[in-house]
Design an enzyme around this catalytic site. Structure first.
Site, mmCIF file in Angstrom:
data_model
loop_
_atom_site.group_PDB
_atom_site.id
_atom_site.type_symbol
_atom_site.label_atom_id
_atom_site.label_comp_id
_atom_site.label_asym_id
_atom_site.label_seq_id
_atom_site.Cartn_x
_atom_site.Cartn_y
_atom_site.Cartn_z
ATOM 1 N N CYS A 60 -3.011 4.226 10.166
ATOM 2 C CA CYS A 60 -3.210 5.623 10.557
ATOM 3 C C CYS A 60 -1.912 6.271 11.040
ATOM 4 O O CYS A 60 -1.280 5.761 11.971
ATOM 5 C CB CYS A 60 -4.258 5.694 11.659
ATOM 6 S SG CYS A 60 -4.474 7.334 12.375
ATOM 7 N N VAL A 128 -8.842 6.783 15.983
ATOM 8 C CA VAL A 128 -7.654 6.163 16.567
ATOM 9 C C VAL A 128 -6.508 7.160 16.467
ATOM 10 O O VAL A 128 -6.491 7.991 15.544
ATOM 11 C CB VAL A 128 -7.281 4.857 15.843
ATOM 12 C CG1 VAL A 128 -8.300 3.778 16.119
ATOM 13 C CG2 VAL A 128 -7.107 5.057 14.334
ATOM 14 N N TYR A 191 -2.879 16.414 3.990
ATOM 15 C CA TYR A 191 -4.333 16.301 3.922
ATOM 16 C C TYR A 191 -4.946 17.547 3.295
ATOM 17 O O TYR A 191 -5.933 17.462 2.554
ATOM 18 C CB TYR A 191 -4.914 16.080 5.322
ATOM 19 C CG TYR A 191 -4.757 14.675 5.830
ATOM 20 C CD1 TYR A 191 -5.789 13.755 5.726
ATOM 21 C CD2 TYR A 191 -3.568 14.252 6.419
ATOM 22 C CE1 TYR A 191 -5.654 12.456 6.181
ATOM 23 C CE2 TYR A 191 -3.410 12.958 6.880
ATOM 24 C CZ TYR A 191 -4.456 12.062 6.764
ATOM 25 O OH TYR A 191 -4.308 10.770 7.213
#
Length: 341
Positions: A60, A128, A191
């Site tokens: 991540c 996270v 994204y």
């Protein structure tokens, strides 16, 4: 840090006809020197060694920031590190890398359990990085932008000797300005390209992303680091996207005007950071690719993980020293080996 709805940990899906919008509602509790009361009326989350566990996934980019800052500041001995595996299901990140599939400190199989311990009806994504209060087993915060800033400003009593100042007071306004553009246009911009629900949304996201990358190239052509003459929070936030660019974002997210290796200034800048202790030694390309290509089944329904690209270029000379600056300013590089994260 991914999260849009209560059923998602990755939080990134293609919604036909829509532009990708990131959920930015986090658990905003902070761990501070004096202890700020929690959202549920707790007496306060005070900086204390050995009390908290930072839970990350190597895959991540948002968690990667916290891993880097923790290492650069030398907080390994006071904030322990829990590492989730690179993939997850719709419920939660899991500790499948640990023996027995349980975090050895928290004793849980899923990060979801720490969220539910504090918020039994927690309605959002289980994300996270997260900081967990070890004595209670309850999540404290998942506010990833604030976590690293607090590591720099609230945990100073526990920084290692020679720790760099990653958020110098005199440069904070400029760092914040740069960080805002990097987040909206680059960190989140990739994204927006990958999860665009229409051609128009993708075209707009693509244009914004590469306009920002061109701006960064111009800025970094004449200075070694983004703000000032040493590494700051701004460099860390940009690095975690750049290091994933060719491995994931160029193909998987259709950010394909150019590879990072075809953008000379940014490629040299990224290699400079990668070869700096605390950066490249916290990168795991295998887990990065496993996460994106296996979890994002709407983008990659076969779940095939690509073998490339070749990683050897990351160790080649970057020649950025000629721009001056010192990586750690008046501080020093972390000397302990990167044994985790």
């Amino acid at each position: 840090m991914d999260g849009i709805d209560q059923f998602s940990t990755s939080g990134a899906y293609v919604h036909a006809g829509e532009e990708f919008t990131r959920d930015t509602n986090y658990i905003e509790d902070r761990i501070t020197r004096d202890g700020v009361p929690g959202a549920k009326g707790e007496p306060g989350w005070r900086v204390e060694p050995d009390r908290y566990r930072l839970v990350v996934a190597r895959a991540c980019p948002w968690a990667h920031r916290a891993t880097i800052v923790r290492r650069l500041l030398g907080l390994e001995d006071v904030i322990s590190l829990g590492i989730c595996g690179p993939t997850h299901d719709v419920r939660s990140w899991t500790f499948d890398l640990d023996e027995g599939g349980k975090d050895p400190v928290l004793g849980i199989e899923r990060l979801q359990q720490a969220y539910f311990t504090r918020f039994p009806d927690y309605p959002r994504g289980i994300t996270v990085p997260a900081i967990v209060d070890v004595p209670s087993g309850a999540v404290v915060t998942n506010n990833f932008p604030q976590i690293t800033l607090d590591f720099s400003t609230e945990w100073t009593d526990f920084h290692r000797a020679g720790a760099p100042d990653l958020y110098p007071e005199a440069l904070r306004d400029e760092i914040d300005t740069v960080n805002k553009r990097v987040f909206t246009e680059v960190n989140n911009g990739v994204y927006r390209c990958g999860f665009a629900g229409s051609q128009a949304a993708y075209d707009a996201a693509y244009e914004r992303l590469f306009t920002a990358l061109d701006w960064l190239s111009e800025r970094l052509a004449v200075q070694r680091y983004l703000v000032g003459d040493s590494i700051t929070e701004a460099d860390i936030r940009l690095f975690t996207t750049l290091v994933r660019f060719d491995a994931v974002y160029h193909g998987h997210f259709k950010c394909n005007r150019a590879k990072l290796t075809e953008m000379p200034v940014l490629w040299a800048y990224a290699r400079d950071l990668f070869q700096t202790p605390g950066f490249g030694d916290t990168v795991n390309f295998g887990q990065i690719k496993q996460h994106y290509y296996i979890v994002h089944t709407d983008l990659n329904p076969t779940q095939i993980v690509p073998d490339g690209p070749d990683e050897s270029g990351w160790s080649t000379a970057h020649h950025r020293e000629g721009l001056g600056g010192r990586p750690f300013g008046a501080g020093t590089a972390p000397s302990r080996p990167a044994t985790e994260g």
